[in-house]
Design a protein around this motif. Structure first.
Motif, PDB file in Angstrom:
ATOM      1  N   VAL A   1      62.951  59.018  99.472  1.00 29.96           N
ATOM      2  CA  VAL A   1      62.210  60.125 100.080  1.00 29.96           C
ATOM      3  C   VAL A   1      63.143  61.293 100.397  1.00 29.96           C
ATOM      4  CG1 VAL A   1      60.797  60.821 102.050  1.00 29.96           C
ATOM      5  CG2 VAL A   1      60.422  58.607 100.968  1.00 29.96           C
ATOM      6  N   PHE A   2      64.379  61.002 100.769  1.00 29.94           N
ATOM      7  CA  PHE A   2      65.348  62.064 101.047  1.00 29.94           C
ATOM      8  C   PHE A   2      65.541  62.954  99.826  1.00 29.94           C
ATOM      9  CE2 PHE A   2      69.638  63.682 100.575  1.00 29.94           C
ATOM     10  CZ  PHE A   2      69.814  64.404 101.745  1.00 29.94           C
ATOM     11  N   ILE A   3      65.862  62.348  98.692  1.00 25.70           N
ATOM     12  CA  ILE A   3      66.150  63.161  97.512  1.00 25.70           C
ATOM     13  C   ILE A   3      64.870  63.776  96.942  1.00 25.70           C
ATOM     14  CG2 ILE A   3      65.997  61.294  95.793  1.00 25.70           C
ATOM     15  CD1 ILE A   3      68.575  64.203  95.964  1.00 25.70           C
ATOM     16  N   GLY A   4      63.729  63.085  97.124  1.00 29.28           N
ATOM     17  CA  GLY A   4      62.455  63.646  96.683  1.00 29.28           C
ATOM     18  C   GLY A   4      62.044  64.843  97.509  1.00 29.28           C
TER      19      GLY A   4
ATOM     20  N   GLY B   1      72.776  63.857 110.580  1.00 28.34           N
ATOM     21  CA  GLY B   1      73.505  62.606 110.392  1.00 28.34           C
ATOM     22  C   GLY B   1      75.004  62.756 110.543  1.00 28.34           C
ATOM     23  N   LEU B   2      75.444  63.962 110.911  1.00 32.89           N
ATOM     24  CA  LEU B   2      76.884  64.214 111.005  1.00 32.89           C
ATOM     25  C   LEU B   2      77.545  63.343 112.064  1.00 32.89           C
ATOM     26  CD1 LEU B   2      79.052  65.983 109.726  1.00 32.89           C
ATOM     27  CD2 LEU B   2      78.647  67.668 111.519  1.00 32.89           C
ATOM     28  N   TRP B   3      76.860  63.110 113.180  1.00 29.79           N
ATOM     29  CA  TRP B   3      77.417  62.271 114.249  1.00 29.79           C
ATOM     30  C   TRP B   3      77.697  60.856 113.756  1.00 29.79           C
ATOM     31  CZ3 TRP B   3      74.813  57.869 115.760  1.00 29.79           C
ATOM     32  CH2 TRP B   3      73.506  57.736 115.315  1.00 29.79           C
ATOM     33  N   PHE B   4      76.802  60.365 112.878  1.00 31.33           N
ATOM     34  CA  PHE B   4      76.976  59.013 112.360  1.00 31.33           C
ATOM     35  C   PHE B   4      78.152  58.958 111.394  1.00 31.33           C
ATOM     36  CE2 PHE B   4      75.853  55.298 109.726  1.00 31.33           C
ATOM     37  CZ  PHE B   4      75.609  54.365 110.731  1.00 31.33           C
TER      38      PHE B   4
ATOM     39  N   PHE C   1      62.764  61.896 105.022  1.00 34.36           N
ATOM     40  CA  PHE C   1      62.056  63.178 104.956  1.00 34.36           C
ATOM     41  C   PHE C   1      62.609  64.156 105.988  1.00 34.36           C
ATOM     42  CE2 PHE C   1      58.616  65.911 106.517  1.00 34.36           C
ATOM     43  CZ  PHE C   1      58.253  66.558 105.345  1.00 34.36           C
ATOM     44  N   VAL C   2      62.739  63.706 107.231  1.00 36.45           N
ATOM     45  CA  VAL C   2      63.235  64.576 108.308  1.00 36.45           C
ATOM     46  C   VAL C   2      64.672  65.007 108.042  1.00 36.45           C
ATOM     47  CG1 VAL C   2      63.820  64.674 110.761  1.00 36.45           C
ATOM     48  CG2 VAL C   2      61.676  63.611 110.036  1.00 36.45           C
ATOM     49  N   TYR C   3      65.492  64.073 107.575  1.00 34.06           N
ATOM     50  CA  TYR C   3      66.895  64.386 107.288  1.00 34.06           C
ATOM     51  C   TYR C   3      66.994  65.488 106.239  1.00 34.06           C
ATOM     52  CZ  TYR C   3      71.910  63.221 107.007  1.00 34.06           C
ATOM     53  OH  TYR C   3      73.288  63.254 107.077  1.00 34.06           O
ATOM     54  N   ALA C   4      66.230  65.354 105.151  1.00 34.41           N
ATOM     55  CA  ALA C   4      66.289  66.344 104.076  1.00 34.41           C
ATOM     56  C   ALA C   4      65.789  67.702 104.548  1.00 34.41           C
ATOM     57  CB  ALA C   4      65.456  65.859 102.889  1.00 34.41           C
TER      58      ALA C   4
END
Length: 294
Positions: A143-146, A210-213, A197-200
């Motif tokens: 879902v991220f890349i989509g 996601g930088l903190w991770f 989805f939210v990340y993208a």
């Protein structure tokens, strides 16, 4: 020699291949060892699954992540790894391996968190159960890349399919199958998909949630990496100058600064966010691919 060759291939493989190897190795370990020793099939795995029971979760909190490396059967493992391999190529063509791993692991955590919450909050999901499988993490990748490059295409047999079509299919499939008897597992799939989805979407806006991770992963990696001790500089040193050395240094052509390369990467990423991955020229795609390998 064979062992050395396998170790070398593993060390030089990309992060997606390493994840596949780890998942397969865990599957074999958690199935073969109990079979040989005559123990139950869940003798080891029960300590690494994600339980819906809150008290039991407190006893094994690592299950929020380790569950994603266990699988209920070969078919479960096989299809998860196929999807992971196929879609990892799209992500790794644009982003670093560390970013890919962050999406994968955070997707697993998001799926596990939604599973635990709904089982303890909503009456429809009340009960006890356990969660295992990499589907939530894989869904996060798909879902991220989509979402990030929706118009990029994948060729299946004789026709091309846009990535956003596949992302929508994955979500709708899980929604329509919620009453199939595996509601807990499907809820975790949706949690991973929602995270992807939210990340993208946030990344397209310039916010890397996601930088903190990634920083946490760097810290954990540093625990196991020995940093070389700084050599003490001698207070005395000999300097030898020659005319040839001076000339060769003065004639050495200047190389492009790193900031110029980063500016070009940023420009390409802006173009992707506005027009999609397909809008890039072949030269831009090649440049982005090479930059990701450095």
């Amino acid at each position: 020699m064979a062992n050395t060759s396998l170790a070398y291939k593993y060390s030089t493989a990309n992060v997606a291949i390493k994840l596949i190897v780890i998942n397969v190795a865990v599957y074999l370990l958690f199935n073969i060892v109990p079979w040989i020793s005559g123990l139950g099939s869940d003798f080891f795995s029960r300590y690494f699954v994600l339980p819906s029971d809150f008290v039991r979760f407190l006893q094994q909190p690592w299950g929020i992540l380790t569950y994603a490396f266990l699988h209920a059967g070969f078919g479960h493992l096989f299809w998860n790894m196929v999807w992971l391999y196929v879609f990892s190529r799209f992500v790794l063509n644009i982003f670093s391996e560390k970013k890919f791993l962050a999406i994968y692991l955070l997707g697993a955590i998001a799926g596990g968190t939604l599973f635990a919450l709904l089982y303890n909050v909503l009456p429809a999901f009340r009960g006890t159960g356990v969660l295992l499988g990499a589907s939530a993490a894989v869904n996060a990748i798909v879902v991220f890349i989509g979402t990030y490059t929706p118009n990029a295409e994948i060729r299946i047999f004789t026709f091309n399919i846009k990535l956003w079509w596949i992302a929508v299919f994955v979500v709708l499939r899980d929604l329509l199958m919620l009453d199939s008897g595996n509601a807990g597992g499907l809820i975790s799939h949706l949690g991973g998909a929602a995270f992807g989805f939210v990340y993208a979407k946030q990344l397209l806006k310039g916010n890397d949630i996601g930088l903190w991770f990634e920083k946490i992963m760097d810290s954990v990696t540093s625990w196991f990496t020995k940093t070389p001790k700084k050599e003490k500089k001698s207070p005395l040193r000999t300097v030898h100058k020659t005319a040839n050395n001076t000339t060769s240094k003065s004639r050495r052509p200047a190389t492009g600064s790193k900031s110029e390369q980063q500016q070009r990467i940023d420009a390409i990423l802006d173009k992707i966010s506005k027009s999609g991955y397909d809008s890039l020229s072949k030269a831009e795609k090649d440049f982005l691919f090479k930059a990701g390998k450095e």
